[in-house]
Design an enzyme around this catalytic site. Structure first.
Site: not given
Length: 338
Positions: A26, A40, A45-46, A84-85, A123, A141, A193, A200, A209
């Site tokens: 994408w 998107e 959540q995937t 899902g969802y 989001y 997000d 991160c 780090c 940071c």
DNA sequence: TAGGCGTGGTT
DNA sequence: TAACCAAGCCT
């Protein structure tokens, strides 16, 4: 981070992105707003790894928003099954129809207008505005929440911290490079991160940071402890008729597994399904499945009836309507134990 | 506003 | 293995 450090922060982040850019479908040159929007929604959540194949198959069948708008709901669910969802699929379809009927088949460019569309929340509105239209908009997000929280060592626990983190995120985001910045900060959260093993020691943002070591970073963002998942048990029935067809019911459009088809079951869901009378069942063992908010164990019961299932409820095993992964597990268990 | 809403991979 | 996590949204 001081205000005068922000330009340098953006420069370092975008530079890191340019040299570590992941090759995702994408993200290809020339992707349409429709294609970016689809990615998107699927990515909500995937994981990226899960989405790639679904995304490719979906676009092969529905290359444009018009194709999607003209599709049947079952065809959309077929391409979504296992992801899902499932309310995402319903809202995706609804949104496509709405766009074709009332927006001339084109997405609005502004975050606030995108936000009005079904399935598009804060989001996704920011993601589409920035990535598809290069409109300044700040994505927040899970990645961004984590990165920002560590940068500033914010002490408020999620989800209450959302507002505070969003305000900080807006100050950092680069209005001159909306698409690159959105991708950059999320990629950074996904690859540097990270939740469990933040890098780090080699982090290019270390100078900006407040955490700067894994020991400190791992304490952020603060979170409210989650409650333990309750367990449910029940029975599910694999009933074959004389044609070899399986008995399936379409579930209500709202709620768990909404709009998908399911084998009749009892004891665990809101409602028990009706069953053919006076039938003897064979025990085919149990299956387990974990949902977001409970664990489920189902005893699999098989039976064969002499007649045929009612019109519309019998389905040939090689031509099933869209069913969730839970029911795939049941069919697999029934097949193993004839 | 907090809980409902899938699934698969990782730790 | 149980818990956690993944480019959240809806009610």
């Amino acid at each position: 981070m001081k205000k005068q450090d922000i330009p340098k922060f953006r420069e370092v982040l975008l530079s890191h992105y340019a040299t570590h850019k992941r090759d995702l479908p994408w993200r290809d040159e020339g992707r349409t707003p429709y294609q970016i929007w689809l990615s998107e929604i699927m990515l909500q959540q995937t994981t990226v790894a899960t989405v790639v194949d679904y995304y490719t198959r979906f676009l092969a069948q529905f290359p444009t928003v018009e194709d999607l708008a003209n599709a049947s709901e079952d065809d959309v669910f077929h391409l979504w099954q296992g992801l899902g969802y499932y309310s995402r699929a319903r809202n995706l379809h609804k949104c496509a129809k709405l766009l074709v009927a009332e927006y001339g088949g084109a997405f609005p460019r502004e975050e606030g207008e995108l936000l009005k569309l079904p399935g598009i929340g804060p989001y996704t509105a920011a993601a589409v505005a920035s990535m598809a239209f290069h409109v300044p908009a700040t994505v927040v997000d899970g990645n961004v929440e984590r990165v920002i929280s560590r940068l500033y060592k914010t002490e408020t626990a999620l989800p209450a911290a959302k507002l505070e983190l969003t305000a900080l995120a807006k100050k950092l985001s680069d209005p001159a490079h909306p698409a690159a910045y959105s991708n950059a900060i999320m990629d950074f959260g996904a690859t540097v991160c990270t939740p469990k093993k933040p890098l780090c020691l080699t982090c290019p943002l270390q100078p900006f940071c407040a955490s700067s070591t894994p020991e400190v970073a791992l304490d952020y963002p603060k979170k409210i402890a989650k409650t333990k998942k309750p367990e449910r048990v029940g029975e599910v029935f694999v009933i074959t008729d004389k044609n070899g067809d399986l008995l399936l019911n379409k579930r209500p459009n709202t709620g768990l597994l909404g709009g998908l088809y399911a084998l009749p079951s009892r004891g665990w869901d809101k409602q028990d399904d009706p069953l053919p009378p006076r039938l003897g069942y064979t025990d085919a063992g149990t299956i387990t499945h974990v949902f977001t908010h409970f664990k489920l164990t189902l005893e699999v019961c098989t039976a064969t009836i002499a007649g045929t299932h009612p019109q519309g409820q019998g389905h040939a095993p090689d031509n099933l309507p869209p069913i969730p992964t839970l029911m795939r597990k049941v069919l697999l268990a029934a097949k193993k134990q004839p």
